[in-house]
Design an enzyme around this catalytic site. Sequence first.
Site, short mmCIF file in Angstrom:
data_model
loop_
_atom_site.label_atom_id
_atom_site.label_comp_id
_atom_site.label_asym_id
_atom_site.label_seq_id
_atom_site.Cartn_x
_atom_site.Cartn_y
_atom_site.Cartn_z
N GLY A 111 0.82 -1.20 0.00
CA GLY A 111 0.00 0.00 0.00
C GLY A 111 0.86 1.25 0.00
N CYS A 112 0.25 2.37 -0.33
CA CYS A 112 1.02 3.62 -0.43
C CYS A 112 1.54 4.05 0.94
CB CYS A 112 0.17 4.71 -1.08
SG CYS A 112 -1.44 4.99 -0.33
N TYR A 113 0.66 4.13 1.92
CA TYR A 113 1.13 4.52 3.27
C TYR A 113 2.17 3.53 3.80
CZ TYR A 113 -2.57 8.09 4.03
OH TYR A 113 -3.38 9.19 3.99
#
Lengths: 343, 343, 343, 343
Positions: free
Chosen positions: B146-148
């Site tokens: 995921g991005c985070y």
Amino acid sequence: MNIAIIGATGYGGVELIRMLAQHRGVKQIDVYSSSKHNTMLSDMYPHMKDLYNEILQPLEAADWSAYEVVFLSTPPGISADWSETIAKHTKVIDLSGDLRLKNSATYEDWYQRESAPETLLKEAVYGLTEWNRNEVAGTSLLSNPGCYPTAVLLGLLPLAGKAAIDPSNIIIDAKTGTTGAGRTPSAVTHFSEMDGNFKIYKVNEHKHTPEIEQALDMRTGENHPVTFSPHLVPMTRGILATMYVPLTSGTKSGHIEELFHQAYDKEPFVRVRREKAFPATKEVYGSNFCDIGWTVDERTSRLTVVSVIDNLVKGASGQAIQNMNVMLGADEKEGISQLPVYP
Amino acid sequence: MNIAIIGATGYGGVELIRMLAQHRGVKQIDVYSSSKHNTMLSDMYPHMKDLYNEILQPLEAADWSAYEVVFLSTPPGISADWSETIAKHTKVIDLSGDLRLKNSATYEDWYQRESAPETLLKEAVYGLTEWNRNEVAGTSLLSNPGCYPTAVLLGLLPLAGKAAIDPSNIIIDAKTGTTGAGRTPSAVTHFSEMDGNFKIYKVNEHKHTPEIEQALDMRTGENHPVTFSPHLVPMTRGILATMYVPLTSGTKSGHIEELFHQAYDKEPFVRVRREKAFPATKEVYGSNFCDIGWTVDERTSRLTVVSVIDNLVKGASGQAIQNMNVMLGADEKEGISQLPVYP
Amino acid sequence: MNIAIIGATGYGGVELIRMLAQHRGVKQIDVYSSSKHNTMLSDMYPHMKDLYNEILQPLEAADWSAYEVVFLSTPPGISADWSETIAKHTKVIDLSGDLRLKNSATYEDWYQRESAPETLLKEAVYGLTEWNRNEVAGTSLLSNPGCYPTAVLLGLLPLAGKAAIDPSNIIIDAKTGTTGAGRTPSAVTHFSEMDGNFKIYKVNEHKHTPEIEQALDMRTGENHPVTFSPHLVPMTRGILATMYVPLTSGTKSGHIEELFHQAYDKEPFVRVRREKAFPATKEVYGSNFCDIGWTVDERTSRLTVVSVIDNLVKGASGQAIQNMNVMLGADEKEGISQLPVYP
Amino acid sequence: MNIAIIGATGYGGVELIRMLAQHRGVKQIDVYSSSKHNTMLSDMYPHMKDLYNEILQPLEAADWSAYEVVFLSTPPGISADWSETIAKHTKVIDLSGDLRLKNSATYEDWYQRESAPETLLKEAVYGLTEWNRNEVAGTSLLSNPGCYPTAVLLGLLPLAGKAAIDPSNIIIDAKTGTTGAGRTPSAVTHFSEMDGNFKIYKVNEHKHTPEIEQALDMRTGENHPVTFSPHLVPMTRGILATMYVPLTSGTKSGHIEELFHQAYDKEPFVRVRREKAFPATKEVYGSNFCDIGWTVDERTSRLTVVSVIDNLVKGASGQAIQNMNVMLGADEKEGISQLPVYP
């Protein structure tokens, strides 16, 4: 009522005029500047054209006793002298940071410049209105809180000194719009550099840190350093502070809710949301409100408090007028009760 | 090399095409969609006009064995089926979150939907390239982070499991641009509501929380919940994560610096700054880099780590291509080594 | 004074409340909606929390005679019916575009829907206050001007019908913030698509074109089509219209200046700048002012006029209240004289 | 191939490096500055850290013959001297405006400074690649077009000199992002002043006006002044020019379409949309493309042409590299064929 503003060419000064112009008790607003004279303020700020036509005057010529209140909206380091002089003649509200810290050594540590005399520091009343109303009412020398401390302390003071939380490990992650950096152009706030960009700055070194600690320690009677990290958001106005507070064992949502409501149910400018309903900065844009959201996380035994203000209003000029109203025994809301400008 | 992208109409799919178009090993990129057919993707995205003229195809007709790699850039909940099917014929890179968590109960808890089969979860390799390169090289089924978690884990993994820090009280305050919310219009990301506005959302409830915890716990061998607070910044691209890590007694700056350099000195896409030199999101705009800043605060015995990525590149499509390169034994940097677009 | 707002859930309705709340003649503001009932408006707009607590009511139950004024802030196509009904009981101010054009065929041509009855069109007074004050004062059915026409006509009407200019070749290049597109999310105004982006739309096809032509033709007694090109600016509020007007031979700067001053020297809400001092949109943000700049170019015998307004205030709700004040014989400035919010 | 950039500390210089770094023919890029030496450029621009590590060198010490091309990305007024000197040793591409106008009196009129010598003006080839490819190929001294003229001329040159239009009354309403104003902080481009704001500037006085007229007049063989109005948009990159062109009697859509297609069907960097399908600035972000939209309005006998570019790429550094490729006989697209970064 006649009002003077010293340092009226900055954003804080201009915002004072915007709101004082709506204050039904105010007859005349004069503007003073140490650098610009014989210029109409509206030549620098065309949004005021035809609406506010006063000329910037030199400080030397002023008769301060002609004013009910004098606002000092000056850069750090020069208000000590002027506030002492002017306070002999009338009420002074100082928006610089020079009189906020009670301990001159702490000031010199964080501000890296000479402090105002200790007598002046003692005399000045810290004007976080909601938490210091009685002292504000009785003073002639008011020190207006910093923008970040206003947002942070309104969020944390209902909890400080209460058994529900552990005050020794508080972390504050704060975000501000660019007007917090003032009106002087710089590389950091050059539009091409700031647009579409999110930045952290002065990590662990921001001057507002000891101001926050001083107010919290006063409530707890203890000494706890806080972690304070300011960030710059690509927007003009607004502060959102996210605060992480460890809970003591057994603390429940209901208890936190009660503390917030006890503190603010009668306050006209603080609005507490129900748990998990968090405010956004634009919901207080242009207004004197501070909105507070919060939630308890049982997984981590941690409370998250979020508070938002308009840094130029509740974080500066709006709160200064709120303090003026209290100092003069007027209606506290006069001139500053406008709804936020949304969207 | 022939590539297929399923779910190509979202921002992740479009960003894959932008970078694959520069990849010297790629001959053909085909696009599939479950909802739109017989439309040129460039009719939806005029920035591609004349440059990428492929037509969106239905998934049913595809011969997956014709592709060296198939990217799944689909919404949560549908990649389980497709990745299982396609992985029988060729290599699959899944950008949805469906295969990231190893524990199906945790998935169901945080995602509030049925998990993919456990066998599939076990088989899928978590593609945080810098920390899992060998497994990535050997797999046919890759789950892209995921991005985070990408921003957060690149900042924290050099410290996790080390004596220098206490892993039990980590707080992550993360901020993202709006492309993280995808391409579907909503009230929250309506321009008039988001412009000049800063918001917090999904406090303690974001799906990326267990993904972060899983990776940290794997390194420490312990179980520690983290506090994770995502915020929305009025900008299009970029994540900045501010992470607060308690230090163990005696830990000095030099030790932290050493840990970061050990971890990343040979990494092409992670750039470590010197202490107190913090990165801003725009410094990685449009690129596959993750920049990391950090500082030790002796007053609070706390380490602040700041990492920035472009959420659509290193946080999604760029890292997916980085993984593709590793899976195929190609140069890891091919197609994704462009400098950031600045300013 | 009691006021009703129909269609209060849009930006126009909310902006009416912001300003009416400051109007000293207003006692009560009720809100009506055809789609939402039994909801507090402040649940949809948390910036109003605790400040405006009224519940959205269904139109059917209303007693319109209980209100001094009813504002219709409804989408196009439904105000014809309601304004006719309500005008039998009290004064109506219609903010939709349905009653602005006097010619029903022109309406149907540009709006692509059936026009209101011709009798209603005839009865409705076009409320560009500065140019129609007497008729406004005498009417019970007011049609409030469009946002673009307000900015454009305030810039052009001082010149229309004068020998100084040639009215047959006027070009209007207008730019608006996104609130002009309303509150409904769409792909065009999705933050990720609009941020950092500048767009043109509805070229030669915008409904405000005939509204502009009608007012100009009324002054010149001729029929001249104008070229009108609207653009979308990545900002929330504000319109800037750049207007190109051919000068007749011999026209000098001084003559133009005189025309503007003749028209506006006594107007409280129009501010004319000196030649070449052009206004920017933020200089009227949140306020009811229209600022006008202009310059004569001798090289091309062309006059450039630039006018700026806040599209939600002078371009909608502010002007509506200005008209209300005139219709009721109150002070025209009451409730809407706030300074712009700057910066 | 070895390349030198003089004046590399501005946005134009940095953008040259971003694209040259992807050019397969380029081996080494050296950077020169008249003001900063012994500094790594990446210290000023951290987005380049570890990726481009060259040190800024003083001009005096350089051996220009060691470079295949020298780019001058210097402020106006200093490239005349340097380009003359360097052109004796190697090929020069000048991005300043000093060599664009053929007539020194016109230069002095609009630039308000002394012109370069007429011999140099004559020698320099104007590098609007699509319209001057043969001359570009044969020169050693290239003058790169201005950002606005690039957008405007690519939109108008297909029409200039054609019977379909009347060239005597062209109006250009142009809008730019703030990087057009360069890297030096100023009040106008201070974030707090520019955010949420739309401004017009230098009306009828912008230096790019004679550059546009020179190119149009060259095609028509006549002398027609144009009206040119630049505006500042609150965004970082991008120009959108809206151009109003009177049509001669009988001109139809189809004829205009044909002229655009004749001009650009074989051009790799100009994309013509179908009638009424207008481009937005973000659709060319970070890329070397110019997108053109257009429509004929029969009501007013007027053609509207809209062209968009990224002002730092096609409007500066990208076009400079395109010219370099042509001058060296390389593939014109090398290093600059990346897709736009969207969104």
